[in-house]
Motif scaffolding. Structure first.
Motif, short mmCIF file in Angstrom:
data_model
loop_
_atom_site.label_atom_id
_atom_site.label_comp_id
_atom_site.label_asym_id
_atom_site.label_seq_id
_atom_site.Cartn_x
_atom_site.Cartn_y
_atom_site.Cartn_z
N GLN A 367 0.82 -1.21 0.00
CA GLN A 367 0.00 0.00 0.00
C GLN A 367 0.85 1.26 0.00
OE1 GLN A 367 -2.32 0.24 3.63
NE2 GLN A 367 -0.53 0.02 4.92
N PHE A 368 2.11 1.15 0.44
CA PHE A 368 2.97 2.32 0.51
C PHE A 368 3.62 2.64 -0.84
CE2 PHE A 368 3.31 0.51 4.91
CZ PHE A 368 2.56 1.50 5.53
N SER A 369 3.48 1.76 -1.82
CA SER A 369 4.13 1.97 -3.11
C SER A 369 3.45 3.11 -3.88
CB SER A 369 4.08 0.69 -3.94
OG SER A 369 4.50 0.93 -5.26
N LEU A 370 4.25 4.02 -4.42
CA LEU A 370 3.74 5.12 -5.24
C LEU A 370 4.07 4.93 -6.72
CD1 LEU A 370 4.73 8.18 -2.99
CD2 LEU A 370 2.56 6.94 -3.05
N THR A 371 4.86 3.92 -7.04
CA THR A 371 5.26 3.65 -8.42
C THR A 371 5.52 2.16 -8.58
OG1 THR A 371 7.02 3.98 -10.04
CG2 THR A 371 7.62 4.29 -7.73
N ASP A 372 5.28 1.66 -9.80
CA ASP A 372 5.53 0.24 -10.06
C ASP A 372 6.99 -0.14 -9.84
OD1 ASP A 372 2.89 -0.16 -10.65
OD2 ASP A 372 3.15 -0.10 -12.84
N ALA A 373 7.88 0.85 -9.96
CA ALA A 373 9.30 0.58 -9.75
C ALA A 373 9.62 0.27 -8.29
CB ALA A 373 10.15 1.77 -10.22
N SER A 374 8.63 0.46 -7.41
CA SER A 374 8.81 0.12 -5.99
C SER A 374 8.23 -1.24 -5.63
CB SER A 374 8.17 1.19 -5.10
OG SER A 374 9.01 2.33 -5.00
N LEU A 375 7.79 -2.00 -6.64
CA LEU A 375 7.22 -3.32 -6.39
C LEU A 375 7.98 -4.39 -7.19
CD1 LEU A 375 3.39 -2.55 -6.58
CD2 LEU A 375 4.70 -3.07 -4.51
N PHE A 376 8.03 -5.59 -6.65
CA PHE A 376 8.57 -6.73 -7.39
C PHE A 376 7.78 -7.97 -6.98
CE2 PHE A 376 10.75 -7.18 -3.38
CZ PHE A 376 10.97 -8.54 -3.24
N PRO A 377 7.66 -8.97 -7.85
CA PRO A 377 6.93 -10.19 -7.50
C PRO A 377 7.59 -10.90 -6.31
CG PRO A 377 7.37 -10.09 -9.86
CD PRO A 377 8.18 -9.01 -9.24
N ALA A 378 6.79 -11.22 -5.32
CA ALA A 378 7.33 -11.84 -4.11
C ALA A 378 8.11 -13.11 -4.45
CB ALA A 378 6.18 -12.18 -3.15
N ARG A 379 9.22 -13.30 -3.73
CA ARG A 379 10.09 -14.48 -3.84
C ARG A 379 10.88 -14.53 -5.15
NH1 ARG A 379 5.53 -17.81 -1.70
NH2 ARG A 379 5.92 -18.26 0.49
N ASN A 380 10.86 -13.48 -5.95
CA ASN A 380 11.54 -13.49 -7.24
C ASN A 380 12.83 -12.69 -7.14
OD1 ASN A 380 12.38 -13.07 -9.95
ND2 ASN A 380 10.27 -13.36 -10.67
N ALA A 381 13.94 -13.37 -6.90
CA ALA A 381 15.22 -12.69 -6.68
C ALA A 381 15.70 -11.96 -7.93
CB ALA A 381 16.28 -13.70 -6.23
N ARG A 382 15.48 -12.52 -9.11
CA ARG A 382 15.93 -11.87 -10.34
C ARG A 382 15.17 -10.57 -10.59
NH1 ARG A 382 19.54 -14.68 -13.07
NH2 ARG A 382 19.75 -16.92 -12.62
N ALA A 383 13.86 -10.60 -10.35
CA ALA A 383 13.07 -9.38 -10.52
C ALA A 383 13.50 -8.31 -9.51
CB ALA A 383 11.59 -9.69 -10.36
N LEU A 384 13.79 -8.73 -8.29
CA LEU A 384 14.26 -7.78 -7.28
C LEU A 384 15.62 -7.22 -7.68
CD1 LEU A 384 14.18 -6.31 -4.61
CD2 LEU A 384 14.88 -8.42 -3.46
N ALA A 385 16.51 -8.04 -8.21
CA ALA A 385 17.82 -7.55 -8.65
C ALA A 385 17.66 -6.49 -9.72
CB ALA A 385 18.66 -8.71 -9.16
N ARG A 386 16.72 -6.69 -10.65
CA ARG A 386 16.49 -5.69 -11.70
C ARG A 386 16.00 -4.38 -11.11
NH1 ARG A 386 14.64 -10.35 -14.55
NH2 ARG A 386 12.48 -9.95 -13.95
N ARG A 387 15.12 -4.45 -10.10
CA ARG A 387 14.64 -3.23 -9.45
C ARG A 387 15.79 -2.52 -8.73
NH1 ARG A 387 10.57 -2.70 -12.30
NH2 ARG A 387 8.47 -3.34 -11.61
N ILE A 388 16.61 -3.27 -8.02
CA ILE A 388 17.74 -2.68 -7.31
C ILE A 388 18.68 -1.98 -8.31
CG2 ILE A 388 19.85 -3.25 -6.04
CD1 ILE A 388 18.20 -5.42 -4.58
N ASP A 389 18.98 -2.66 -9.42
CA ASP A 389 19.88 -2.08 -10.41
C ASP A 389 19.31 -0.80 -10.99
OD1 ASP A 389 21.71 -4.08 -10.02
OD2 ASP A 389 21.10 -5.27 -11.76
N TRP A 390 18.00 -0.78 -11.25
CA TRP A 390 17.39 0.42 -11.84
C TRP A 390 17.53 1.60 -10.90
CZ3 TRP A 390 13.90 4.29 -11.23
CH2 TRP A 390 13.51 4.98 -12.38
N TRP A 391 17.26 1.40 -9.62
CA TRP A 391 17.35 2.52 -8.68
C TRP A 391 18.81 2.95 -8.47
CZ3 TRP A 391 13.42 5.44 -7.85
CH2 TRP A 391 12.12 4.92 -7.83
N ILE A 392 19.74 2.01 -8.51
CA ILE A 392 21.15 2.39 -8.40
C ILE A 392 21.57 3.25 -9.58
CG2 ILE A 392 23.53 1.50 -8.47
CD1 ILE A 392 22.61 -0.88 -6.81
#
Length: 452
Positions: A367-392
């Protein structure tokens, strides 16, 4: 017994101001600052007092109304790993705490809370309750039990039978958990009120980890110690981490600090975060901190040592230290798949951090997310890595969204406003109690007159 003649005027004073309330907060474990429910109760108590109300904390570790720990074989040991304790009911303490109180608020549906309900009712004191323990927190702590279909629904029904069906007003910290309670047949009036966050959490004036590293680079190179993971050829993640460390060995790229906070247990899924950092294109410059304690501490430390080229700090941090720690970070990651609200995310965004949150149907943190870039599919390490890289790789966007998140937290989840909503719920419960009691008085008098 409370003075209901006085209670009838709780709505206003002769000058139109509402009278302060005396509220007894019944919390199994009051003194444990490593427990989210305890922290929430303590910060509500502080803010209630600041707003002029009288608060009586009742539970293990309470300053004025302490009780003993209720030890249960194996269960207490398991609960202790989650920073939880069960309180032993004490009628004498309850009577002292409830005498003259306007309302009693119960946090947990266990034996301590159920006895508090019975004593308060016998004394004529209105009772409300909060729903702060998600059944999935229980099942994920119970090993194979979480794989048995229908167990969470059974626990919902059990909690209802124990406590909540006897309560007219329930505090639900998020709309997600309120929806779950409705779906499981809870008939009380539900008040969706955030736990809120303390004003101690706010954006800082200092530099974050990455910014501090850049400033240091202007003076002299910052050489980040890189160490290859143990058993680097054990799997692809280990090999990737070793190659990443080799590429940046002796380099001066700025450190990027990622922080997460929560119990070190299965449902918080910090393992996915560690694996995502190992998969990141920037693994060699990431400094990872996971704040918490729990049964998986040693497992997570071993996994981090094996997979990550950089340091990982995994363990307990005092709540008093968290504001400065959050302000020193660059990104907040919350991989949890079970959350009633997530105070850790709320405190993080209030501190100006962009969150990356697991999108899970059992977690309200999304509920705290303001953008799709702040969400990733639960338990999906590769998707989370892509989000981390984008923000970096997008520091300007990260800075702008950090300001937006801090503003959102300030406007919607400030503790003073949340506590005012909580007080409004308590006043409504008191008014409802008066409505059910007052007609009975003339009825009894009429009966006695007819019999005389």
């Amino acid at each position: 017994m409370p003075d209901f003649q006085r209670d009838a005027t709780l709505g206003a004073t002769p000058h139109g101001a509402k009278q302060p309330l005396t509220i007894a907060l019944v919390v199994d474990s009051v003194g444990n600052r490593g427990n989210g429910t305890s922290n929430s109760a303590l910060q509500y108590a502080r803010e209630l007092r600041r707003q002029g109300h009288r608060v009586r904390l009742v539970g293990v570790g309470a300053p004025d109304y302490p009780v003993a720990v209720h030890h249960l074989p194996f269960v207490s040991w398991l609960a202790a790993k989650q920073q939880m304790q069960f309180a032993a009911p004490d009628d004498a303490v309850f009577r002292r705490a409830f005498q003259g109180a306007d309302v009693v608020h119960i946090y947990m549906p266990f034996k301590f809370g159920r006895r508090a309900l019975a004593l308060a009712r016998s004394m004529g004191v209105p009772v409300t309750a909060g729903f702060h323990l998600q059944p999935e927190n229980v099942t994920y702590s119970a090993g194979p039990l979480r794989y048995v279909p229908g167990v969470p629904s059974l626990i919902y029904r059990l909690f209802d039978f124990w406590l909540y069906r006897h309560i007219g007003h329930i505090h639900a910290p998020s709309e997600m958990i309120a929806s779950q309670l409705r779906a499981h047949g809870y008939g009380a009036k539900l008040h969706v009120i955030s736990n809120g966050y303390s004003s101690r959490f706010h954006p800082g004036d200092g530099a974050s980890g990455e910014e501090a590293s850049r400033k240091a680079d202007n003076d002299e190179p910052v050489v980040r110690e890189s160490r290859p993971p143990k058993f680097p050829f054990f799997n692809r993640l280990g090999l990737r981490a070793m190659l990443s460390a080799t590429r940046n060995a002796g380099g001066s790229r700025p450190v990027f600090r990622i922080i997460a906070s929560g119990r070190l247990s299965h449902e918080k899924d910090h393992e996915t975060l560690i694996r995502a950092v190992a998969l990141s294109r920037h693994a060699d410059r990431i400094d990872l901190t996971i704040c918490g304690t729990g049964p998986l501490r040693h497992h997570l430390r071993r996994l981090a040592r094996r997979l990550l080229p950089g340091p990982a700090h995994i363990g307990f941090h005092r709540n008093d230290d968290m504001p400065d720690l959050l302000r020193s970070a660059d990104l907040l990651v919350h991989p949890s798949i079970v959350d009633i609200e997530s105070l850790s995310v709320l405190e993080g965004i209030a501190s100006g951090l962009v969150p990356v949150i697991a999108d899970s149907p059992l977690s309200a943190a999304g509920q705290f997310s303001l953008t799709d870039a702040s969400l990733f599919p639960a338990r999906n390490a590769r998707a989370l890595a892509r989000r981390i890289d984008w923000w970096i790789e997008h520091p300007a966007q990260r800075s702008e969204w950090g300001r937006r998140y801090a503003r959102e937290a300030r406007e919607r989840y400030g503790l003073p406003d949340c506590v005012r909503q909580f007080v409004a719920m308590e006043r409504e419960a008191i008014a409802d109690a008066q409505k059910t009691r007052q007609p009975a008085v003339p009825g009894r008098r009429l009966l006695s007159l007819l019999q005389s």
